[in-house]
Design a protein around this motif. Structure first.
Motif, PDB file in Angstrom:
ATOM      1  N   ILE A   1      -9.767  -5.599  -4.567  1.00 17.50           N
ATOM      2  CA  ILE A   1      -9.399  -6.579  -3.544  1.00 17.50           C
ATOM      3  C   ILE A   1      -7.945  -6.991  -3.728  1.00 17.50           C
ATOM      4  O   ILE A   1      -7.168  -7.061  -2.767  1.00 17.50           O
ATOM      5  CB  ILE A   1     -10.325  -7.811  -3.620  1.00 17.50           C
TER       6      ILE A   1
ATOM      7  N   LEU B   1      -5.579  -4.110  -2.661  1.00 15.35           N
ATOM      8  CA  LEU B   1      -5.550  -3.952  -1.211  1.00 15.35           C
ATOM      9  C   LEU B   1      -4.766  -5.095  -0.578  1.00 15.35           C
ATOM     10  O   LEU B   1      -3.918  -4.880   0.300  1.00 15.35           O
ATOM     11  CB  LEU B   1      -6.978  -3.919  -0.671  1.00 15.35           C
TER      12      LEU B   1
ATOM     13  N   ALA C   1      -1.102  -4.547  -1.031  1.00 19.51           N
ATOM     14  CA  ALA C   1      -0.549  -3.554  -0.116  1.00 19.51           C
ATOM     15  C   ALA C   1      -0.278  -4.193   1.244  1.00 19.51           C
ATOM     16  O   ALA C   1       0.814  -4.038   1.814  1.00 19.51           O
ATOM     17  CB  ALA C   1      -1.520  -2.382   0.035  1.00 19.51           C
ATOM     18  N   TYR C   2      -1.276  -4.924   1.753  1.00 26.44           N
ATOM     19  CA  TYR C   2      -1.083  -5.586   3.041  1.00 26.44           C
ATOM     20  C   TYR C   2       0.021  -6.629   2.952  1.00 26.44           C
ATOM     21  O   TYR C   2       0.817  -6.794   3.876  1.00 26.44           O
ATOM     22  CB  TYR C   2      -2.393  -6.208   3.524  1.00 26.44           C
TER      23      TYR C   2
ATOM     24  N   LEU D   1       3.355  -4.951   3.240  1.00 26.83           N
ATOM     25  CA  LEU D   1       3.613  -4.517   4.615  1.00 26.83           C
ATOM     26  C   LEU D   1       3.981  -5.699   5.496  1.00 26.83           C
ATOM     27  O   LEU D   1       4.886  -5.612   6.331  1.00 26.83           O
ATOM     28  CB  LEU D   1       2.386  -3.807   5.185  1.00 26.83           C
TER      29      LEU D   1
END
Lengths: 266, 90, 287
Positions: free
Chosen positions: B52, B55, B58-59, B62
């Motif tokens: 979690i 992830l 990563a978001y 971005l």
């Protein structure tokens, strides 16, 4: 109620079958008749389109290419997926859930994402334009799918059978091959069918990883369209011929296929 | 390996991920963790929380790239902090 | 209860190696490419996160992303209810069962480009049945020039292609309901709706989750069918994510940009898959 149900089913089946009928219909027409106007059945039935497919080497070799990578893929997927599915259905181990999830993501990942690196990878190892390259590439989504379906089927076999066999002195390989595999034969059949199907229908990877020698039928079809204008009759005939293996295979697993679509877990 | 076009930053990145996985495996064998419920709305094991966190990072990166002109290390710093929070209390 | 045994890893190892070869190595390559301006592996410059910034601000990505979500949503909204209805209408015994099973499976067996070809033909107003009927009814239907018609055609094609999958899944869920349940419902004089709501739907929950996941994921990566049918057009009306990406990667050979795109695409997939997987295992644990 009964009647209404049958009616719904009939209407839906009609919806499913009409486009396929149209394809078959066209495959028996000459191009002049196809483009000449709308006819509900071939007025002058001809087998010329099929003759082209079975006599022109580019067509029939591409058909054989497809069959060869599809069967290779089926074999590889089943061989590696069987023991893994057994492990997932019987044991817990370090990182099992994460491993399963990771496999799942590969089934879900769009082939387009892997297009570029696959092209580079298989060129680098010298497998570009061979059936084995396509077979390996299709393992990306077929192996996880095979593990998933087989795990469902294996979980419905009671664990007591394993334990009894071990008490009776069976070793693991002997038990697995002699007792366990025959018990999940329907599951294996259905898994083979799904591997076959998803490898057979895939276009993007198969087209990207081949150029001349290993060109599959699906790529051959799109290339003919762009090269020499559209030869609708031959295209339709090729479509019909590409449909046949699937129908042949599904006949054998028809009783278990619904459970297979549910990935063995209902 | 030439076709893979390695660069130093990506090498370090993957080495870091690999090291994290190895460390998590060792940690789990030395002192096995249990699944538990933290502030996240589901029961998680350590591995789940790591995933979690990664992830989300990563978001997060971005998002920073898409919406701001900040240098990337700010995003990294925030994500490392978020990661620590998720691992500890998630 | 499953036993805890780390030796099971040996059984999983072949799968791990095989899938790692075709998933991890390519994924690393994508990451490597995405931070460089790269023409071929020997001519390249490190550009850091430039591609990501550009891609994230690229209207092409935004447009196809929005289109993609609308499309996947439409697919689910049509195929799931329709699939349930078809499954409920399946005959329960007799010769009808294998016949309708095989006929239902037919669209799933058609190679994806042939699916495109079939609808390309049948939608044409001169040589296709449907296009011809629509035009004789006085509707001005042309999927090659009208974006709305193109959309509808792609959507109907997907419904034709994949509703059978949902139907077959639901059918196998329904078949696992013992007859005594129905008998009890008949004694209680339960309405059809009550039977569906309290007996059939709960049993369908698991398979429906699989169906929704598979349909969402597969519609999210759709490429071949619209590529053959409309080529993404008219304009970019039916250009979905995979096609935008393929154009970038193979059409323009824009490796760095395409790789950054790939990673963003993959991250979306990863998040959605994780949500579905968590929901699925959560369900399993409750039972």
């Amino acid at each position: 109620m009964r009647l209404r149900k049958s009616l719904v089913m009939l209407i839906y089946l009609l919806f499913v079958l009409v486009p396929i009928y149209w394809l078959v219909n066209m495959s028996f027409k000459s191009n002049r008749e196809i483009l000449g106007g709308l006819t509900l059945w071939p007025t002058a039935p001809t087998l010329d389109n099929y003759r082209v497919i079975f006599t022109e080497p580019t067509w029939y070799t591409s058909y054989l290419n497809s069959l060869s990578y599809v069967s290779m893929n089926m074999l590889i997927s089943l061989l590696v997926a069987l023991p893994a599915a057994y492990a997932f259905s019987r044991y817990r181990f370090l990182g099992d859930k994460h491993m399963f999830f990771w496999l799942l993501t590969n089934r879900m990942a769009p082939p387009a994402v892997f297009l570029l690196p696959f092209f580079q990878l298989y060129s680098a190892v010298g497998l570009f334009d061979t059936p084995i390259a396509v077979a390996l590439a299709h393992c990306l989504f077929n192996v996880p799918l095979a593990v998933w379906i087989l795990e469902g089927f294996m979980s419905s076999v009671p664990k007591e059978i394993d334990e009894t066999a071990y008490i009776d002195g069976y070793t693991f390989p002997k038990f697995f091959i002699k007792i366990f595999l025959p018990m999940i034969r329907p599951g294996i059949g259905v898994t083979a069918f799904f591997c076959f199907m998803f490898s057979w229908v895939e276009l993007l990877l198969a087209r990207t990883l081949t150029s001349v020698d290993a060109k599959p039928i699906v790529a051959q079809m799109t290339r003919t369209v762009s090269a020499s204008g559209i030869d609708w009759g031959v295209l339709a005939a090729a479509g019909v011929v590409a449909l046949l293996p699937g129908i042949a295979v599904i006949y054998f697993v028809r009783n278990h296929v619904a459970k297979g679509f549910a990935l063995g877990r209902v | 390996m030439g076709w893979m076009a390695w660069t130093l930053p990506t090498t370090l990145f993957f080495a870091g991920i690999a090291a994290l996985l190895v460390a998590m495996t060792v940690w789990q064998t030395v002192s096995p963790g249990r699944e538990r419920k933290g502030f996240l709305p589901l029961t998680t094991s350590r591995g789940d929380r790591l995933f979690i966190g990664l992830l989300a990072s990563a978001y997060g990166h971005l998002l920073v790239l898409a919406l701001t002109d900040w240098p990337l290390w700010i995003a990294t710093a925030i994500c490392v902090a978020a990661m620590a929070i998720i691992m500890k209390w998630g | 209860m499953k036993t805890y045994n780390n030796k099971a890893w040996w059984l999983v190892l072949p799968v791990f190696v095989l899938v790692a070869f075709s998933a991890i190595i390519p994924m690393m390559t994508v990451v490597n490419y995405s931070v460089q301006d790269i023409f071929d592996p020997s001519t390249r410059y490190f550009v850091g996160t430039e591609w990501y910034r550009e891609i994230l601000a690229d209207p092409r990505l935004h447009d196809s992303l929005v289109r993609q979500f609308i499309y996947s949503f439409c697919v689910l909204a049509i195929e799931v209810p329709l699939g349930i209805i078809v499954a409920l209408s399946m005959p329960r015994r007799g010769l009808g069962v294998p016949v309708s099973l095989i006929l239902l499976s037919l669209p799933l067996l058609v190679p994806w480009n042939v699916v495109g070809t079939i609808w390309q033909i049948i939608g044409r107003e001169d040589i296709g049945l449907y296009g011809w009927i629509l035009n004789s009814l006085g509707l001005d239907y042309n999927y090659a020039s009208n974006p709305r018609d193109a959309w509808i055609t792609v959507l109907v094609m997907d419904v034709w292609h994949w509703t059978s999958l949902v139907a077959l899944l639901c059918y196998s869920g329904l078949r696992s309901i013992p007859d005594v349940y129905y008998q009890a419902a008949r004694i209680d004089r339960a309405s059809h709706w009550a039977v569906f709501r309290f007996i059939q739907l709960p049993k369908l929950k698991n398979v429906l989750l699989i169906a929704v996941m598979l349909r969402f994921m597969d519609s999210f990566m759709i490429y071949t069918e619209p590529f053959v049918l409309t080529g993404g057009g008219p304009g970019t009306a039916t250009t979905f994510l995979s096609q935008t990406l393929t154009q970038m990667a193979l059409g323009q050979f824009d490796l760095g940009r395409a790789s950054a795109f790939s990673l963003i695409y993959f991250l979306i997939i990863l998040l959605v898959t994780w949500v579905f997987y968590t929901a699925m295992t959560h369900n399993d644990n409750k039972e």
